[in-house]
Design an enzyme around this catalytic site. Structure first.
Site, PDB file in Angstrom:
ATOM      1  N   CYS A  20      61.838  31.562  45.505  1.00  0.00           N
ATOM      2  CA  CYS A  20      63.035  31.685  43.875  1.00  0.00           C
ATOM      3  C   CYS A  20      63.797  32.337  44.479  1.00  0.00           C
ATOM      4  O   CYS A  20      63.404  33.692  45.575  1.00  0.00           O
ATOM      5  CB  CYS A  20      61.561  33.421  43.397  1.00  0.00           C
ATOM      6  SG  CYS A  20      62.502  34.168  42.161  1.00  0.00           S
ATOM      7  N   CYS A  26      62.334  41.465  43.242  1.00  0.00           N
ATOM      8  CA  CYS A  26      61.193  41.171  41.758  1.00  0.00           C
ATOM      9  C   CYS A  26      59.958  41.767  43.113  1.00  0.00           C
ATOM     10  O   CYS A  26      59.976  41.594  43.629  1.00  0.00           O
ATOM     11  CB  CYS A  26      61.523  39.922  41.561  1.00  0.00           C
ATOM     12  SG  CYS A  26      59.969  39.929  40.260  1.00  0.00           S
ATOM     13  N   CYS A  29      56.508  38.377  42.852  1.00  0.00           N
ATOM     14  CA  CYS A  29      54.961  37.905  43.921  1.00  0.00           C
ATOM     15  C   CYS A  29      55.474  38.812  45.217  1.00  0.00           C
ATOM     16  O   CYS A  29      56.639  39.163  45.720  1.00  0.00           O
ATOM     17  CB  CYS A  29      55.855  36.808  44.372  1.00  0.00           C
ATOM     18  SG  CYS A  29      55.650  35.884  42.661  1.00  0.00           S
ATOM     19  N   GLN A 222      42.411  34.748  30.357  1.00  0.00           N
ATOM     20  CA  GLN A 222      42.501  34.244  32.906  1.00  0.00           C
ATOM     21  C   GLN A 222      44.044  33.204  32.709  1.00  0.00           C
ATOM     22  O   GLN A 222      44.377  32.859  31.340  1.00  0.00           O
ATOM     23  CB  GLN A 222      41.628  33.494  33.103  1.00  0.00           C
ATOM     24  CG  GLN A 222      39.984  34.179  33.832  1.00  0.00           C
ATOM     25  CD  GLN A 222      40.125  35.377  34.558  1.00  0.00           C
ATOM     26  OE1 GLN A 222      41.082  35.445  35.362  1.00  0.00           O
ATOM     27  NE2 GLN A 222      39.315  35.698  34.314  1.00  0.00           N
ATOM     28  N   TYR A 251      32.063  43.096  29.334  1.00  0.00           N
ATOM     29  CA  TYR A 251      33.151  43.277  29.454  1.00  0.00           C
ATOM     30  C   TYR A 251      33.500  41.487  29.173  1.00  0.00           C
ATOM     31  O   TYR A 251      34.862  40.448  29.928  1.00  0.00           O
ATOM     32  CB  TYR A 251      34.100  43.278  31.163  1.00  0.00           C
ATOM     33  CG  TYR A 251      33.535  44.645  31.425  1.00  0.00           C
ATOM     34  CD1 TYR A 251      34.721  45.633  30.637  1.00  0.00           C
ATOM     35  CD2 TYR A 251      32.529  45.055  32.547  1.00  0.00           C
ATOM     36  CE1 TYR A 251      33.803  46.782  31.225  1.00  0.00           C
ATOM     37  CE2 TYR A 251      32.222  46.642  32.955  1.00  0.00           C
ATOM     38  CZ  TYR A 251      32.635  47.180  32.495  1.00  0.00           C
ATOM     39  OH  TYR A 251      32.658  48.449  33.041  1.00  0.00           O
ATOM     40  N   ASP A 319      32.344  41.606  34.392  1.00  0.00           N
ATOM     41  CA  ASP A 319      34.060  41.067  34.921  1.00  0.00           C
ATOM     42  C   ASP A 319      34.738  42.467  34.415  1.00  0.00           C
ATOM     43  O   ASP A 319      35.688  41.843  33.708  1.00  0.00           O
ATOM     44  CB  ASP A 319      34.580  40.191  34.182  1.00  0.00           C
ATOM     45  CG  ASP A 319      35.865  39.653  34.506  1.00  0.00           C
ATOM     46  OD1 ASP A 319      36.276  40.033  35.444  1.00  0.00           O
ATOM     47  OD2 ASP A 319      36.341  38.116  34.074  1.00  0.00           O
ATOM     48  N   CYS A 346      38.561  41.609  39.807  1.00  0.00           N
ATOM     49  CA  CYS A 346      40.064  41.320  40.293  1.00  0.00           C
ATOM     50  C   CYS A 346      40.469  42.557  41.162  1.00  0.00           C
ATOM     51  O   CYS A 346      41.870  42.508  41.171  1.00  0.00           O
ATOM     52  CB  CYS A 346      40.940  41.057  39.217  1.00  0.00           C
ATOM     53  SG  CYS A 346      40.900  42.904  37.998  1.00  0.00           S
TER      54      CYS A 346
END
Length: 392
Positions: A20, A26, A29, A222, A251, A319, A346
């Site tokens: 990128c 940015c 990422c 997801q 969740y 989750d 996560c």
């Protein structure tokens, strides 16, 4: 980004040139300068470090399950809209700032999302109403190809609203839903409470394996559909279901994991705090003809209610959001004494904290399997199997 502030004298053999052009500016990422294999090694070590340091559990983390093609995989984006010196800008926030890094596309969101973004940016220039827009939310169902476009705006109605909707849906016929979300708040919350469907349905449809799912603007789904099946298959494998078990899915979102579990369990109860997600989950179960499942809209306190009713599930699947589990939920889970807990996370740090607490409450970590759901960024999803000490 180290090379933005100092000279790199001896670059690692794993350092690559980011795909990128705005990767350094940015904040989306963080790992594009790493080879993909190095990203997977880094993420496994990230999980291992918190298991050792925070959870203080002597378990070896499995190698991360990676992607074959770690680009253009995201099915959802939330893109800020702004004006700079009278020019329309769309992109993502510069790291640690509210400054929008202008871009017409992103290398990790789907090419169809990029096409919608580029078209919308031109329309905002044409109609001169970009000042009304806060964000563009775009969702792309990979299997069906359907796209939902959500305009998050400061006021409603606004100039050229219906004209823009008709024009973009004619130009890009895969757009099946255009929704206006009205957000007049002065904080950083992206979605407002009020919505109006301008075109099509209030949802799009996607599928995983043989299961189909309705996805609304506010429901969780997801973001990496290519890896979602791997994630859910891992969770299902850890649950070790034979068809005789009762399962609680905390969740549960729109019921994705719940319905995977229901195919192998005797009964599944899915619990979620977001009303729209529960509405979607019930519709998803109905459309998939799954009857051994029940969805309940309640906060974490519902787990406490079930424990007070002496509910004894064989398996609990959790989750949670990034903040992990609260003390009430953990205590309620332990009181129900499930044979196994499958923890989908996560956020490795809050997961490790919770695993340490569960260890003190007689649950032993048996296996830790990271899955790369967020290639090019430093996020990692992890599935953990815990079993009650008495049956370990």
């Amino acid at each position: 980004w180290m090379d933005s502030v100092c000279l790199i004298r001896n670059p690692s053999k794993e350092r690559v040139t980011p795909l990128c052009p705005v990767a350094k500016q940015c904040g989306g990422c963080q790992l594009q300068h790493m080879s993909y294999q190095e990203q997977l090694r880094f993420k496994r070590q990230k999980v291992q470090d918190v298991i050792d340091r925070i959870a203080k559990i002597d378990v070896k983390v499995e190698p991360v399950l990676g992607m074959k093609e770690p680009w253009y995989y995201r099915n959802k984006c939330q893109i800020p809209v702004g004006l700079k010196k009278g020019n329309v800008v769309t992109g993502f926030y510069r790291i640690h700032s509210n400054d929008i890094v202008d871009t017409d596309g992103c290398r990790i969101q789907s090419e169809r999302i990029n096409e919608v973004l580029a078209y919308m940016k031109q329309e905002l220039k044409t109609y001169g109403n970009a000042d009304v827009f806060r964000h563009l939310l775009i969702k792309h169902a990979f299997v069906t190809g359907e796209v939902m476009l959500v305009w998050i705006v400061r006021k409603y109605p606004f100039d050229h609203m219906k004209e823009m909707a008709e024009k973009i849906c004619k130009a890009l016929p895969y757009i099946k839903s255009v929704i206006v979300n009205i957000n007049t708040r002065n904080d950083n919350v992206i979605l407002g409470d009020q919505e109006v469907t301008l075109y099509g349905a209030s949802y799009i449809t996607d599928s995983i394996d043989e299961l189909s799912f309705h996805i609304s603007s506010k429901s969780f789904y997801q973001v990496n559909p290519l890896q979602t099946k791997i994630l859910y298959d891992t969770a299902l494998s850890f649950a070790s279901l034979t068809g005789c078990e009762s399962v609680i899915d905390l969740y549960c979102g729109v019921g994705t994991i719940s319905m995977f579990l229901a195919q192998k369990a005797k009964k599944v109860i899915g619990i979620e705090i977001v009303p729209q997600a529960i509405k979607d989950a019930k519709e998803n179960a109905y459309h998939n003809h799954i009857e051994n499942i029940e969805f309940i809209c309640d906060a974490a306190t519902y787990a406490s209610k079930l424990s007070e009713q002496h509910m004894k599930p064989d398996v609990i699947v959790v989750d949670p959001p990034r903040k992990g589990l609260d003390a009430i939920t953990i205590d309620s889970m332990v009181r129900m004494q499930p044979d196994r807990i499958v923890y989908v996370s996560c956020d490795p740090a809050t997961m490790a904290r919770d695993l340490g607490i569960l260890k003190e409450k007689e649950y032993q970590v048996k296996k830790i399997q990271p899955v790369d759901m967020f290639a090019q960024s430093n996020g990692v999803e992890t599935v953990v199997l815990l079993s009650r000490n008495q049956i370990a």
